[in-house]
Design a protein around this motif. Structure first.
Motif, PDB file in Angstrom:
ATOM      1  N   ALA A 229     -57.299   5.969  -9.789  1.00  0.00           N
ATOM      2  CA  ALA A 229     -56.796   5.449 -11.063  1.00  0.00           C
ATOM      3  C   ALA A 229     -56.972   3.942 -11.132  1.00  0.00           C
ATOM      4  O   ALA A 229     -56.976   3.249 -10.122  1.00  0.00           O
ATOM      5  N   SER A 230     -57.110   3.469 -12.345  1.00  0.00           N
ATOM      6  CA  SER A 230     -57.208   2.033 -12.589  1.00  0.00           C
ATOM      7  C   SER A 230     -56.312   1.702 -13.774  1.00  0.00           C
ATOM      8  O   SER A 230     -56.341   2.378 -14.802  1.00  0.00           O
ATOM      9  N   ASP A 231     -55.485   0.678 -13.635  1.00  0.00           N
ATOM     10  CA  ASP A 231     -54.573   0.268 -14.692  1.00  0.00           C
ATOM     11  C   ASP A 231     -54.944  -1.153 -15.107  1.00  0.00           C
ATOM     12  O   ASP A 231     -55.031  -2.042 -14.271  1.00  0.00           O
ATOM     13  N   VAL A 232     -55.171  -1.348 -16.388  1.00  0.00           N
ATOM     14  CA  VAL A 232     -55.566  -2.660 -16.888  1.00  0.00           C
ATOM     15  C   VAL A 232     -54.588  -3.091 -17.965  1.00  0.00           C
ATOM     16  O   VAL A 232     -54.232  -2.316 -18.842  1.00  0.00           O
ATOM     17  N   HIS A 233     -54.151  -4.335 -17.889  1.00  0.00           N
ATOM     18  CA  HIS A 233     -53.200  -4.880 -18.851  1.00  0.00           C
ATOM     19  C   HIS A 233     -53.665  -6.284 -19.220  1.00  0.00           C
ATOM     20  O   HIS A 233     -53.895  -7.103 -18.339  1.00  0.00           O
ATOM     21  N   THR A 234     -53.837  -6.532 -20.483  1.00  0.00           N
ATOM     22  CA  THR A 234     -54.276  -7.860 -20.916  1.00  0.00           C
ATOM     23  C   THR A 234     -53.452  -8.349 -22.096  1.00  0.00           C
ATOM     24  O   THR A 234     -52.796  -7.570 -22.770  1.00  0.00           O
ATOM     25  N   HIS A 235     -53.486  -9.632 -22.308  1.00  0.00           N
ATOM     26  CA  HIS A 235     -52.881 -10.261 -23.489  1.00  0.00           C
ATOM     27  C   HIS A 235     -53.953 -11.127 -24.124  1.00  0.00           C
ATOM     28  O   HIS A 235     -54.517 -12.000 -23.465  1.00  0.00           O
ATOM     29  N   ALA A 236     -54.228 -10.885 -25.380  1.00  0.00           N
ATOM     30  CA  ALA A 236     -55.212 -11.697 -26.103  1.00  0.00           C
ATOM     31  C   ALA A 236     -54.509 -12.961 -26.579  1.00  0.00           C
ATOM     32  O   ALA A 236     -53.701 -12.927 -27.498  1.00  0.00           O
ATOM     33  N   GLU A 237     -54.783 -14.075 -25.929  1.00  0.00           N
ATOM     34  CA  GLU A 237     -54.141 -15.333 -26.271  1.00  0.00           C
ATOM     35  C   GLU A 237     -54.934 -16.142 -27.286  1.00  0.00           C
ATOM     36  O   GLU A 237     -54.406 -17.077 -27.868  1.00  0.00           O
TER      37      GLU A 237
ATOM     38  N   GLY B 288     -56.407 -26.588 -17.559  1.00  0.00           N
ATOM     39  CA  GLY B 288     -57.835 -26.859 -17.515  1.00  0.00           C
ATOM     40  C   GLY B 288     -58.714 -25.628 -17.501  1.00  0.00           C
ATOM     41  O   GLY B 288     -59.924 -25.742 -17.562  1.00  0.00           O
ATOM     42  N   HIS B 289     -58.133 -24.433 -17.425  1.00  0.00           N
ATOM     43  CA  HIS B 289     -58.920 -23.198 -17.416  1.00  0.00           C
ATOM     44  C   HIS B 289     -59.191 -22.728 -18.843  1.00  0.00           C
ATOM     45  O   HIS B 289     -58.363 -22.886 -19.728  1.00  0.00           O
ATOM     46  N   HIS B 290     -60.321 -22.122 -19.035  1.00  0.00           N
ATOM     47  CA  HIS B 290     -60.722 -21.558 -20.327  1.00  0.00           C
ATOM     48  C   HIS B 290     -59.952 -20.279 -20.598  1.00  0.00           C
ATOM     49  O   HIS B 290     -59.877 -19.406 -19.740  1.00  0.00           O
ATOM     50  N   ARG B 291     -59.374 -20.155 -21.775  1.00  0.00           N
ATOM     51  CA  ARG B 291     -58.710 -18.919 -22.182  1.00  0.00           C
ATOM     52  C   ARG B 291     -59.720 -18.108 -22.988  1.00  0.00           C
ATOM     53  O   ARG B 291     -60.208 -18.572 -24.017  1.00  0.00           O
ATOM     54  N   PRO B 292     -60.071 -16.893 -22.532  1.00  0.00           N
ATOM     55  CA  PRO B 292     -61.098 -16.110 -23.234  1.00  0.00           C
ATOM     56  C   PRO B 292     -60.600 -15.590 -24.579  1.00  0.00           C
ATOM     57  O   PRO B 292     -59.427 -15.312 -24.755  1.00  0.00           O
ATOM     58  N   THR B 293     -61.528 -15.454 -25.505  1.00  0.00           N
ATOM     59  CA  THR B 293     -61.224 -14.859 -26.799  1.00  0.00           C
ATOM     60  C   THR B 293     -61.183 -13.336 -26.645  1.00  0.00           C
ATOM     61  O   THR B 293     -61.559 -12.790 -25.611  1.00  0.00           O
ATOM     62  N   VAL B 294     -60.734 -12.660 -27.691  1.00  0.00           N
ATOM     63  CA  VAL B 294     -60.707 -11.196 -27.682  1.00  0.00           C
ATOM     64  C   VAL B 294     -62.107 -10.649 -27.410  1.00  0.00           C
ATOM     65  O   VAL B 294     -62.289  -9.755 -26.577  1.00  0.00           O
ATOM     66  N   ARG B 295     -63.101 -11.185 -28.080  1.00  0.00           N
ATOM     67  CA  ARG B 295     -64.483 -10.709 -27.890  1.00  0.00           C
ATOM     68  C   ARG B 295     -64.953 -10.936 -26.452  1.00  0.00           C
ATOM     69  O   ARG B 295     -65.613 -10.073 -25.865  1.00  0.00           O
ATOM     70  N   GLU B 296     -64.630 -12.067 -25.862  1.00  0.00           N
ATOM     71  CA  GLU B 296     -65.039 -12.347 -24.485  1.00  0.00           C
ATOM     72  C   GLU B 296     -64.375 -11.382 -23.504  1.00  0.00           C
ATOM     73  O   GLU B 296     -64.995 -10.949 -22.533  1.00  0.00           O
ATOM     74  N   MET B 297     -63.119 -11.041 -23.744  1.00  0.00           N
ATOM     75  CA  MET B 297     -62.436 -10.084 -22.862  1.00  0.00           C
ATOM     76  C   MET B 297     -63.032  -8.696 -22.981  1.00  0.00           C
ATOM     77  O   MET B 297     -63.173  -7.986 -21.990  1.00  0.00           O
ATOM     78  N   ALA B 298     -63.392  -8.308 -24.202  1.00  0.00           N
ATOM     79  CA  ALA B 298     -63.979  -6.977 -24.418  1.00  0.00           C
ATOM     80  C   ALA B 298     -65.329  -6.894 -23.743  1.00  0.00           C
ATOM     81  O   ALA B 298     -65.718  -5.904 -23.185  1.00  0.00           O
TER      82      ALA B 298
END
Length: 51
Positions: A8-16, A41-51
């Motif tokens: 099993a794999s569990d994935v949890h994300t928040h689109a910031e 200083g870290h880049h926060r990915p967009t929804v499209r980048e996470m997908a």
């Protein structure tokens, strides 16, 4: 079905950051998250980048 062979794999994300660059966190919350998770200083990915 052999339950012992399941993987099993569990994935949890928040689109910031929205696809258009709008951030979901206020400046104060973003600063707190940056400090807590050491993200300054870290880049926060967009929804499209996470997908």
């Amino acid at each position: 079905m052999n339950i012992g062979s399941l993987v099993a794999s569990d994935v949890h994300t928040h689109a910031e950051v929205s696809e258009h660059g709008a951030e979901s966190l206020s400046g104060e919350l973003k600063a707190g998250a940056d400090d807590y998770f050491r993200l300054a200083g870290h880049h926060r990915p967009t929804v499209r980048e996470m997908a």
